[in-house]
Design a protein around this motif. Structure first.
Motif, short mmCIF file in Angstrom:
data_model
loop_
_atom_site.label_atom_id
_atom_site.label_comp_id
_atom_site.label_asym_id
_atom_site.label_seq_id
_atom_site.Cartn_x
_atom_site.Cartn_y
_atom_site.Cartn_z
N LYS A 1 0.83 -1.21 0.00
CA LYS A 1 0.00 0.00 0.00
C LYS A 1 0.87 1.26 0.00
O LYS A 1 0.58 2.22 -0.71
CB LYS A 1 -0.92 0.00 1.22
CG LYS A 1 -2.07 -0.98 1.12
CD LYS A 1 -2.93 -0.95 2.37
CE LYS A 1 -4.02 -1.99 2.32
NZ LYS A 1 -4.82 -2.01 3.56
N ALA A 2 1.94 1.23 0.81
CA ALA A 2 2.84 2.39 0.87
C ALA A 2 3.50 2.64 -0.48
O ALA A 2 3.62 3.77 -0.93
CB ALA A 2 3.90 2.19 1.95
N LEU A 3 3.91 1.55 -1.14
CA LEU A 3 4.51 1.70 -2.46
C LEU A 3 3.50 2.21 -3.48
O LEU A 3 3.84 3.03 -4.35
CB LEU A 3 5.08 0.35 -2.93
CG LEU A 3 6.36 -0.11 -2.24
CD1 LEU A 3 6.73 -1.52 -2.69
CD2 LEU A 3 7.50 0.85 -2.53
N GLU A 4 2.28 1.76 -3.36
CA GLU A 4 1.23 2.24 -4.27
C GLU A 4 0.99 3.73 -4.07
O GLU A 4 0.89 4.50 -5.03
CB GLU A 4 -0.05 1.45 -4.03
CG GLU A 4 -1.15 1.73 -5.02
CD GLU A 4 -2.37 0.84 -4.77
OE1 GLU A 4 -3.48 1.38 -4.90
OE2 GLU A 4 -2.20 -0.33 -4.46
N ILE A 5 0.92 4.16 -2.80
CA ILE A 5 0.71 5.59 -2.49
C ILE A 5 1.91 6.40 -3.00
O ILE A 5 1.74 7.46 -3.60
CB ILE A 5 0.49 5.78 -0.98
CG1 ILE A 5 -0.87 5.19 -0.57
CG2 ILE A 5 0.58 7.25 -0.59
CD1 ILE A 5 -1.08 5.09 0.93
N ALA A 6 3.12 5.88 -2.76
CA ALA A 6 4.32 6.59 -3.23
C ALA A 6 4.32 6.66 -4.76
O ALA A 6 4.69 7.69 -5.33
CB ALA A 6 5.58 5.88 -2.72
N ILE B 1 4.44 10.01 -6.90
CA ILE B 1 5.47 10.25 -7.91
C ILE B 1 4.82 10.57 -9.25
O ILE B 1 5.26 11.50 -9.96
CB ILE B 1 6.41 9.02 -8.03
CG1 ILE B 1 7.29 8.93 -6.78
CG2 ILE B 1 7.25 9.07 -9.28
CD1 ILE B 1 8.09 7.66 -6.69
N GLU B 2 3.78 9.83 -9.59
CA GLU B 2 3.07 10.09 -10.85
C GLU B 2 2.50 11.50 -10.87
O GLU B 2 2.61 12.22 -11.86
CB GLU B 2 1.95 9.05 -11.03
CG GLU B 2 1.33 9.05 -12.39
CD GLU B 2 2.27 8.58 -13.48
OE1 GLU B 2 2.16 9.09 -14.60
OE2 GLU B 2 3.13 7.73 -13.21
N THR B 3 1.90 11.91 -9.75
CA THR B 3 1.34 13.25 -9.65
C THR B 3 2.44 14.31 -9.79
O THR B 3 2.27 15.31 -10.50
CB THR B 3 0.62 13.43 -8.29
OG1 THR B 3 -0.39 12.42 -8.17
CG2 THR B 3 -0.01 14.79 -8.15
N ARG B 4 3.57 14.07 -9.13
CA ARG B 4 4.68 15.03 -9.21
C ARG B 4 5.26 15.08 -10.61
O ARG B 4 5.66 16.15 -11.09
CB ARG B 4 5.77 14.67 -8.20
CG ARG B 4 5.34 14.98 -6.78
CD ARG B 4 6.41 14.67 -5.79
NE ARG B 4 5.94 14.95 -4.44
CZ ARG B 4 6.53 14.51 -3.36
NH1 ARG B 4 7.61 13.78 -3.45
NH2 ARG B 4 6.04 14.80 -2.18
N LEU B 5 5.34 13.92 -11.28
CA LEU B 5 5.84 13.92 -12.66
C LEU B 5 4.95 14.73 -13.57
O LEU B 5 5.43 15.49 -14.42
CB LEU B 5 5.97 12.48 -13.17
CG LEU B 5 7.17 11.69 -12.68
CD1 LEU B 5 7.11 10.25 -13.17
CD2 LEU B 5 8.46 12.33 -13.13
N VAL B 6 3.64 14.58 -13.39
CA VAL B 6 2.70 15.36 -14.20
C VAL B 6 2.89 16.84 -13.91
O VAL B 6 2.94 17.67 -14.83
CB VAL B 6 1.24 14.90 -13.93
CG1 VAL B 6 0.24 15.87 -14.53
CG2 VAL B 6 1.02 13.49 -14.45
N ALA B 7 3.03 17.19 -12.62
CA ALA B 7 3.23 18.60 -12.25
C ALA B 7 4.55 19.12 -12.82
O ALA B 7 4.61 20.26 -13.31
CB ALA B 7 3.22 18.76 -10.73
#
Length: 194
Positions: free
Chosen positions: A88-93, A97-103
């Motif tokens: 779960k922690a890896l999924e959240i991370a 990361i995906e959100t930050r990459l998009v940003a």
């Protein structure tokens, strides 16, 4: 035929009767041995039974084994729970990361657009200033170029048409004209030829 007559008494052959009697007695002996010896051979004695019987585990051993199995099952459950939490922690991370990459991609596009606007504005400013220096009298422009740093002055002179640049260079002191000319000549010296 005489032989046949001699072997018969009462009209029966003697050898045949004896053979039948012997076979019957033999069969009787086999049946008796089979009936009496079969159960004796099949039924083990108590000492043989005790020797062949596997040792039964004691109740205490079974309880200890059961206790160990339960402890192991608990450790396996704890490990599974820990792995689920890590997953779960890896999924959240991964989502973060995906959100930050998009940003970051959006910020990069915005920065590129800003840099393009700034480059365009700077190019317009340089073009306008070059046009100003080009339209000035060569003597007045030479006085300005004399006070500029040689690399800065060389940049402007390279943008000015050759006849205007020649007029400005002619109005400079020989030392300033030489320095600016060296800078202009050496600007592209390190560029590849092909």
């Amino acid at each position: 035929m005489s032989r046949r007559r001699a072997s018969r008494q009462d009209g029966r052959p003697r050898a045949g009767v004896l053979t039948v009697i012997a076979l019957l007695m033999l069969d009787s002996a086999v049946i008796r041995i089979g009936l009496e010896a079969g159960p004796a051979l099949a039924k083990p004695t108590e000492s043989e039974f005790a020797e062949s019987k596997p040792t039964a585990p004691k109740a205490r051993d079974i309880q200890a084994l059961l206790h160990e199995l339960l402890k192991r099952e608990e450790r396996v459950k704890q490990r599974e729970d820990m792995l689920r939490e890590q997953e779960k922690a890896l999924e959240i991370a991964g989502q973060a990361i995906e959100t930050r990459l998009v940003a970051l991609e959006e910020a990069e596009q915005s920065l590129r657009a800003t840099l393009a606007v700034a480059d365009n504005a700077a190019e317009k400013d340089l073009t306008r200033l070059t046009d100003v220096y080009q339209t000035m009298k060569p003597k007045d422009a030479a006085a300005l170029f004399e006070t500029m740093e040689p690399t800065f002055a060389a940049g402007f002179l390279s943008r000015v048409p050759p006849d205007s640049a020649a007029g400005i260079l002619a109005g400079l002191s020989p030392e300033a004209a030489y320095t600016i000319s060296v800078v202009m000549a050496g600007r592209n010296a390190s560029a590849p030829l092909e």
